[in-house]
Enzyme design. Structure first.
Site, PDB file in Angstrom:
ATOM      1  N   GLU A  13       0.705  -1.259  -0.177  1.00  0.00           N
ATOM      2  CA  GLU A  13       0.120   0.111  -0.018  1.00  0.00           C
ATOM      3  C   GLU A  13       0.776   1.167  -0.210  1.00  0.00           C
ATOM      4  O   GLU A  13       0.478   2.237  -0.620  1.00  0.00           O
ATOM      5  CB  GLU A  13      -0.892  -0.163   1.269  1.00  0.00           C
ATOM      6  CG  GLU A  13      -1.908  -1.215   1.319  1.00  0.00           C
ATOM      7  CD  GLU A  13      -3.009  -0.990  -0.035  1.00  0.00           C
ATOM      8  OE1 GLU A  13      -3.183   0.148  -0.385  1.00  0.00           O
ATOM      9  OE2 GLU A  13      -3.564  -1.895  -0.286  1.00  0.00           O
ATOM     10  N   SER A  23     -30.122 -24.689  52.704  1.00  0.00           N
ATOM     11  CA  SER A  23     -29.223 -25.060  53.899  1.00  0.00           C
ATOM     12  C   SER A  23     -27.813 -24.401  53.854  1.00  0.00           C
ATOM     13  O   SER A  23     -26.797 -24.883  54.585  1.00  0.00           O
ATOM     14  CB  SER A  23     -29.246 -26.340  54.105  1.00  0.00           C
ATOM     15  OG  SER A  23     -30.480 -26.718  54.545  1.00  0.00           O
TER      16      SER A  23
END
Length: 793
Positions: A76, A337
């Protein structure tokens, strides 16, 4: 001097120009990234679309590998490191080609110019090109080359709603960019220029041809070693688009909401443990569906770091029929419990109990509250360790009554129980049996506290250094998003570290919870070779709506909840039957390599001999003794009085008190010194015990005083009883007395009703209105209660 002044003037002018440029053309807004949640190792657990419904996952600087950087720059903008946003040489060359029609037509865009265009898409015109160049220069003034390259790789298109190299790497190759091969990296480098023509999964052949062409060019340019290029050319390209990662959906959603606008959040989860926990939970719940059970939740915590390593909010997040998007980790449910171990540990620290202390397990009325054991049975008297191992309800309520509800709930509040904090004023003795709300997150951390010697600290849901903040690579300082002002997940709850219970009490509790002789061990588990070495506790809520099992070893604590988000119960829904098997599976799968060491007694603990009949320090009449742990200087040192000396007539027909004992003709004998309720239970159950003979009928002195007066267990004081006029409903009269009492006399509104045995249950039909019920024993001691009777038509 003049030259320095000119340089300074130039710098000032340049800064003024840059400032004016920012004023006239403010920087573009920050790119809106797809929120992603990472595992502790940096891999992506879960990803979301960004607010514009695009997959734009932020590529971190560390993920831009040298291979990716070289390929992008070579293809690029090979002069990227040298120009200032605009490459004048490339501009001249492009203008010549475009003007004279020689070569390929090009716009000479640098990577910085492409970033400017991607940030502010515009129609491609000569005027917009000039604006693009101006913006590129501005970007170069504000950001480093690495940051500009990072922006480019985050914004490049890959077709459809996919942007950024990280999105493409994850959705096509299921890897982050820093784990891609050379061939895969080059593939992603060539697509952005032709995102519509080179579509992975659709045009693989065309992509392969273009990839190989560029690989050869890179090889010829000497960008990569020839051997690596040759291997890359042979790599096949058979890819398709995959769904975005969706592990840990509940925690991911929670973290994204906690840190809105944050692109990357690093969680504490371990990827392999999370995946395994999700698979085990889903497979297990599928087997339970025929029992009317549709959901489960799991939390796995590293005890030492307090980091959550697996978080399963439901069996299947996508199961809408079973409300799978609900988060069972934070849902407030009845804990059954599961709070009992914490209660007993607190009672040990108060010196109220030790493991071998015997506790009454008989029907008891606690100021109107009458708890029952899970199996509806009573055992008379049991040791504390048996009461906890067998999860008996009545002894637990008795200990809570002795400790005090505020002392218990205050400790839970310190442990981060938010529902306790909100409802503390309304909590009573039922809170130990599930009468208060709690979440799996809170309960699991409570057991981590036990594993860590009583030291509480909030759970950690993010990895150090925590969620990554926005850094300078984000555009626009004014638009930077900070993490939410709400407290972080690890800070929820009323504080940081706290020593809730002593290491000694934590160890004693753990020692009891690790026992295998207990009813909540799943069937067949004792003979299984895969039974893990853990301390664990189960819980089942009222109506069998929630099943819990929470266990721990030295390294991990795992919490399991099983039930239905609708709240519907199931006859099979108990902690032992449906939650513990999953708990054991998780331990065997996730903690199989845990160190084989176990908890050791802290130095603060010691042993002592106690009476086997009471669990207290032996008195004069305690021939049977056992060894028990105790906390020196803390545990109660009261001596045992399970037997008392009584003066008995020579023929054994009556007993004497000191006031009526004759000068001779009697003997001294030992009799059980039982609590009235325990004696009444033995009498009612037909359990043989040595009962005290009746007191000397000739005695003129009432012995025992008011403190030994009968205790009316029914009716309950200050209670309204509603009876149906057309049904044969009656009111129960019952009491507990000292074991010297043989008969009691019942009165209603000061009128004699009848005489009954001390343990007899009496029924009668009262008239509506205020009712005074009185009970007098055969020693003249009396007790009254007031109730109200209402009659319905």
């Amino acid at each position: 001097m003049k030259r320095a002044f000119k340089v300074l003037l130039g710098v000032v002018a340049f800064l003024a120009l840059a400032g004016g440029l920012d004023l006239l053309f403010p920087l573009p807004p920050t790119p809106r990234y797809s929120p992603i949640v990472l595992a502790a190792d940096g891999s992506v657990l879960h990803a979301y679309l960004n607010p514009t419904q695009k997959w734009r996952m932020k590529t971190e600087l560390r993920e831009i590998t040298p291979v990716l950087r070289k390929a992008i720059l070579e293809k690029e903008d090979r002069w990227f490191r040298w120009h200032f946003g605009v490459n004048p040489v490339a501009l001249v060359q492009a203008a010549a080609r475009n003007l004279f029609g020689t070569g390929r037509t090009t716009g000479a865009s640098t990577i910085t110019m492409q970033v400017a265009r991607l940030l502010e898409p515009k129609e491609r015109t000569f005027g917009n090109k000039l604006l693009e160049m101006l913006r590129a220069t501005q970007l170069e003034l504000h950001y480093s080359k690495d940051e500009i390259l990072q922006l480019y790789l985050n914004l490049v298109p890959y077709g459809g709603n996919m942007e950024g190299v990280k999105s493409a790497a994850l959705l096509y190759f299921q890897q982050t960019p820093d784990y891609l091969s050379l061939a895969q990296t080059v593939t992603l480098a060539i697509i952005p220029n032709r995102p519509r023509g080179l579509v992975l999964g659709k045009n693989n052949a065309a992509v392969l041809q273009e990839r190989n062409r560029w690989l050869k060019r890179f090889g010829e340019a000497g960008l990569f070693p020839k051997e690596e290029v040759a291997d890359a050319l042979l790599e096949p390209l058979d890819v398709q688009r995959h769904p975005a990662p969706t592990l840990a959906p509940h925690l991911s959603r929670r973290l994204v909401r906690q840190f809105p606008g944050q692109a990357i959040i690093r969680s504490s989860l371990q990827r392999s443990k999370q995946a395994r926990a999700e698979d085990l939970t889903l497979g297990y719940v599928r087997r339970l569906r025929e029992l009317g059970i549709s959901q489960a939740a799991v939390l796995v915590v590293n005890n030492r770091t307090r980091q959550v390593e697996a978080y399963v909010g439901s069996a299947d997040f996508r199961d809408f029929g079973s409300q799978g998007q609900n988060d069972g980790v934070v849902a407030v449910r009845s804990p059954g419990s599961t709070l009992k171990p914490f209660l007993y540990a607190l009672a040990m620290d108060r010196g109220l109990v030790t493991p071998k202390l015997l506790l009454p397990d008989v029907p008891t009325n606690f100021q109107g509250y009458r708890p029952e054991n899970f199996d509806k049975r009573c055992n008379g008297e049991v040791t504390l360790e048996r009461a906890l191992a067998y999860s008996l309800n009545i002894p637990a309520v008795r200990v809570l009554n002795q400790l005090g509800v505020p002392a218990f709930t205050d400790k839970l509040r310190q442990a981060g129980f938010r529902n306790i904090t909100r409802n503390r004023a309304r909590l009573g003795l039922s809170s130990i049996l599930g009468g208060c709300g709690a979440s799996l997150e809170e309960l699991t951390n409570l057991y981590v506290t036990l594993a860590e010697g009583g030291q509480y600290s909030p759970l950690q849901f993010t990895s150090p250094p925590g969620p990554l903040p926005f850094k300078e690579e984000e555009l626009g300082a004014s638009s930077r998003t900070k993490s939410s002002g709400s407290p972080s997940l690890k800070e929820r709850g009323p504080g940081g570290e706290a020593q809730l219970i002593s290491p000694a009490a934590a160890f004693l509790t753990t020692d009891i919870l690790a026992q295998l002789t207990r009813p909540d061990l799943p069937l067949g588990a004792a003979s299984s070779m895969r039974l893990p070495k853990v301390a664990w506790k189960t819980g089942t809520s009222y109506g069998r709506r929630d099943a819990w099992s929470i266990g721990y070893n030295r390294q991990y604590t795992i919490g399991v909840w099983v039930g239905n988000f609708s709240g519907q119960g199931s006859p099979a829904l108990t902690g032992a039957d449906v939650a513990t098997p999953l708990l054991f599976d998780l331990f065997n799968a996730l903690a199989y390599n845990s160190p084989n060491n176990w908890f050791t007694p802290p130095a603060a603990l010691d042993f002592r001999l106690v009476c086997a009949e009471s669990g207290r320090v032996p008195g004069e009449n305690c021939p049977d003794q056992v060894i028990d742990y105790f906390l020196p200087g803390v545990s109660n040192g009261q001596r045992c009085q399970h037997q008392r000396e009584v003066l008995v007539a020579a023929d054994g027909s009556s007993a004497y008190c000191r006031a009526c004992a004759p000068a001779a003709g009697y003997r001294r004998e030992l009799f059980p010194n039982l609590l009235p309720e325990v004696a009444a239970f033995k009498e009612a159950q037909g359990i043989p015990y040595r009962r005290l003979p009746p007191h000397n009928p000739q005695c003129q002195r009432v012995s025992g005083g008011a403190e030994r007066a009968p205790t009316i267990t029914s009716p309950t004081p200050n209670t309204e009883y509603v009876l149906n006029r057309h049904e044969q409903q009656q009111l129960l009269l019952s009491c507990t007395t000292g074991n010297e009492v043989r008969q009691v006399h019942w009165y209603v509104n000061d009128r004699f009703l009848r005489t009954a045995a001390a343990t007899e249950r009496v029924f009668f039909r009262p008239a509506p209105g205020p009712l005074k019920v009185s009970c007098a024993d055969d020693h003249g001691r009396n007790t009254d209660v007031l109730v109200t009777v209402t009659e319905l038509e």
